[in-house]
Design a protein around this motif. Structure first.
Motif, PDB file in Angstrom:
ATOM      1  N   ASP A 136       0.815  -1.214   0.000  1.00 32.88           N
ATOM      2  CA  ASP A 136       0.000   0.000   0.000  1.00 32.88           C
ATOM      3  C   ASP A 136       0.847   1.263   0.000  1.00 32.88           C
ATOM      4  OD1 ASP A 136      -2.265  -1.510  -0.051  1.00 32.88           O
ATOM      5  OD2 ASP A 136      -2.657  -1.390   2.104  1.00 32.88           O
ATOM      6  N   THR A 137       2.128   1.154   0.339  1.00 31.14           N
ATOM      7  CA  THR A 137       2.997   2.337   0.305  1.00 31.14           C
ATOM      8  C   THR A 137       3.542   2.612  -1.091  1.00 31.14           C
ATOM      9  OG1 THR A 137       4.964   1.014   0.842  1.00 31.14           O
ATOM     10  CG2 THR A 137       3.688   1.903   2.695  1.00 31.14           C
ATOM     11  N   THR A 139       3.395   3.264  -5.281  1.00 29.44           N
ATOM     12  CA  THR A 139       2.558   4.138  -6.124  1.00 29.44           C
ATOM     13  C   THR A 139       2.396   3.630  -7.548  1.00 29.44           C
ATOM     14  OG1 THR A 139       4.523   5.454  -6.660  1.00 29.44           O
ATOM     15  CG2 THR A 139       3.188   6.166  -4.777  1.00 29.44           C
ATOM     16  N   THR A 140       3.127   2.589  -7.945  1.00 32.76           N
ATOM     17  CA  THR A 140       3.029   2.095  -9.319  1.00 32.76           C
ATOM     18  C   THR A 140       2.787   0.593  -9.313  1.00 32.76           C
ATOM     19  OG1 THR A 140       5.423   1.696  -9.502  1.00 32.76           O
ATOM     20  CG2 THR A 140       4.604   3.875 -10.143  1.00 32.76           C
ATOM     21  N   ARG A 186      -6.486   0.873  -2.850  1.00 34.52           N
ATOM     22  CA  ARG A 186      -6.141   2.252  -3.183  1.00 34.52           C
ATOM     23  C   ARG A 186      -7.399   3.061  -3.493  1.00 34.52           C
ATOM     24  NH1 ARG A 186      -1.861   3.902  -7.982  1.00 34.52           N
ATOM     25  NH2 ARG A 186      -1.420   6.029  -7.254  1.00 34.52           N
ATOM     26  N   ARG A 190      -8.785   6.281  -1.438  1.00 35.71           N
ATOM     27  CA  ARG A 190      -9.026   7.556  -2.120  1.00 35.71           C
ATOM     28  C   ARG A 190     -10.441   8.055  -1.843  1.00 35.71           C
ATOM     29  NH1 ARG A 190      -7.376   7.257  -8.176  1.00 35.71           N
ATOM     30  NH2 ARG A 190      -5.387   6.933  -7.083  1.00 35.71           N
TER      31      ARG A 190
END
Length: 229
Positions: A136-137, A139-140, A186, A190
């Motif tokens: 979860d940390t 970004t891709t 994610r 959000r």
């Protein structure tokens, strides 16, 4: 006694004998005294040996219980057991339906941040529990796939090594499945962030520009109602 020159001098005294010589000479003249002295030395040596054995003797179970109880009572009086974590609460990892025999090792590793000291079976199991948080940390999608591939490779390598210890039961993970799960988590995060931002914005008082906009909108609405009326 006169010297050669005719003067009188006192007779010379014999040189004092050393204590050891006196003792030996006395023992030769009185064998009973030597025997008594020998018995006294034996008794003194026996007493010293008994004292040394008493000092080296391990405490008995009763003595250990007494020492432990005394130390506990002193600790309670000092308040060492006041406000302890989990006081009056069940111990974690012991009240659930399943019991992990390695829970205390895993807890120590997590509590002290230890690394490289646990067998692969335990370290991989702990890493498996933290893998979602690690993903979860990122970004891709590429970084998620690379991390899962590295995790799977270490599991396979640990299964091949026969170095003893508990067996490696941690399963490998499907990269495609983990990417979808990462995307779903994610999206949930959000949406939660947007909802929290909206709630915070709703609680904030309107700015001067927003008040002017609201006043113009209200004036236009009243004028429209008058024209219709």
């Amino acid at each position: 006694m006169a010297d050669s020159d005719g003067t009188d001098r006192a007779p010379r005294r014999p040189a004092p004998a050393r204590r050891e010589e006196v003792v030996r000479d006395t023992a030769r003249r009185d064998p009973s005294l030597a025997a008594a002295r020998y018995r006294l030395d034996r008794e003194n040596a026996a007493d010293r040996h008994a004292e040394a054995q008493e000092e080296r003797r391990a405490p008995t179970a009763a003595e250990l219980r007494s020492i432990a109880k005394t130390q506990l009572d002193l600790a309670i009086e000092r308040g060492d057991f006041d406000n302890l974590p989990l006081a009056g609460k069940p111990l974690p990892n012991l009240t659930s339906g399943t019991h992990d025999p390695d829970w205390w090792i895993k807890a120590k590793i997590e509590r002290e941040g230890l690394s490289g000291v646990a067998p692969p079976a335990l370290s991989l199991r702990t890493e498996n529990e933290r893998l979602d948080a690690l993903l979860d940390t990122m970004t891709t999608e590429a970084s998620v796939r690379a991390t899962v591939a590295d995790f799977n490779g270490r599991i396979i390598e640990a299964r091949r090594q026969l170095t003893g210890g508990p067996p490696v039961v941690t399963p490998t993970r499907d990269p495609d499945v983990e990417v979808r799960r990462w995307q779903d988590r994610r999206a949930v995060r959000r949406a939660e962030a947007e909802r929290a931002a909206a709630e915070i914005a709703a609680q904030q008082p309107p700015t001067r520009r927003e008040r002017r906009r609201q006043a113009r909108a209200a004036k236009a609405s009243r004028a429209a109602r008058r024209r219709r009326g």
